[in-house]
Motif scaffolding. Structure first.
Motif, short mmCIF file in Angstrom:
data_model
loop_
_atom_site.label_atom_id
_atom_site.label_comp_id
_atom_site.label_asym_id
_atom_site.label_seq_id
_atom_site.Cartn_x
_atom_site.Cartn_y
_atom_site.Cartn_z
N SER A 117 77.87 49.01 -40.58
CA SER A 117 76.78 48.80 -41.53
C SER A 117 76.98 49.70 -42.75
O SER A 117 77.69 50.71 -42.70
CB SER A 117 75.44 49.13 -40.88
N PHE A 118 76.33 49.33 -43.84
CA PHE A 118 76.39 50.13 -45.05
C PHE A 118 75.84 51.53 -44.78
O PHE A 118 76.41 52.53 -45.22
CB PHE A 118 75.62 49.46 -46.20
N ASP B 133 74.48 43.32 -46.01
CA ASP B 133 74.33 42.41 -47.15
C ASP B 133 73.85 43.14 -48.41
O ASP B 133 72.82 43.82 -48.39
CB ASP B 133 73.34 41.31 -46.78
N TYR B 134 74.61 42.97 -49.49
CA TYR B 134 74.31 43.64 -50.76
C TYR B 134 72.89 43.32 -51.25
O TYR B 134 72.13 44.21 -51.63
CB TYR B 134 75.33 43.24 -51.83
N ASP B 135 72.54 42.03 -51.27
CA ASP B 135 71.24 41.63 -51.83
C ASP B 135 70.08 42.20 -51.03
O ASP B 135 69.09 42.66 -51.61
CB ASP B 135 71.13 40.11 -51.92
N ASP C 197 75.27 50.67 -56.47
CA ASP C 197 76.40 49.77 -56.76
C ASP C 197 77.73 50.47 -56.52
O ASP C 197 78.65 49.89 -55.93
CB ASP C 197 76.33 49.25 -58.20
N GLN C 198 77.84 51.70 -56.97
CA GLN C 198 79.07 52.47 -56.78
C GLN C 198 79.33 52.69 -55.29
O GLN C 198 80.45 52.49 -54.80
CB GLN C 198 78.97 53.81 -57.50
N ALA C 199 78.30 53.09 -54.56
CA ALA C 199 78.45 53.34 -53.13
C ALA C 199 78.81 52.05 -52.39
O ALA C 199 79.64 52.07 -51.48
CB ALA C 199 77.16 53.94 -52.56
N TYR D 65 82.06 51.17 -50.10
CA TYR D 65 81.90 50.59 -48.77
C TYR D 65 82.76 49.33 -48.63
O TYR D 65 83.49 49.19 -47.65
CB TYR D 65 80.41 50.28 -48.57
N GLN D 66 82.72 48.45 -49.62
CA GLN D 66 83.52 47.23 -49.57
C GLN D 66 85.02 47.55 -49.50
O GLN D 66 85.76 46.91 -48.76
CB GLN D 66 83.24 46.35 -50.78
N ASP D 67 85.43 48.52 -50.31
CA ASP D 67 86.84 48.93 -50.31
C ASP D 67 87.27 49.41 -48.93
O ASP D 67 88.34 49.07 -48.43
CB ASP D 67 87.11 50.01 -51.35
#
Length: 76
Positions: A6-7, A42-44, A64-66, A70-72
């Motif tokens: 999870s994020f 989920d981003y949204d 957004d940066q974090a 996370y995606q990377d």
């Protein structure tokens, strides 16, 4: 399908009480947010939650940066 953390779990790896980094400060503060959606990826959904509930986040560009970080990490 590979497990994707999870994020929130990723964000907790960025905590550092001695850092001036905006992402570290976001992580430090999110740790104390008992309602944070801890299982969400989920981003949204995360963005909507933070916009409405995270007075500790000075601006959404930090999220957004974090989230990009996370995606990377999850791309591997």
């Amino acid at each position: 399908m590979a497990y994707r953390e999870s994020f929130y779990r990723y964000l907790m790896t960025q905590k550092d009480p001695d850092s001036n980094s905006e992402v570290a400060q976001f992580a430090n503060n999110a740790q104390h947010d008992l309602a944070f959606p801890k299982q969400e990826q989920d981003y949204d959904k995360l963005s909507n939650y933070l916009e409405l509930n995270a007075g500790y986040l000075p601006n959404m560009s930090i999220f957004d940066q974090a989230y990009r970080m996370y995606q990377d990490k999850m791309a591997y």
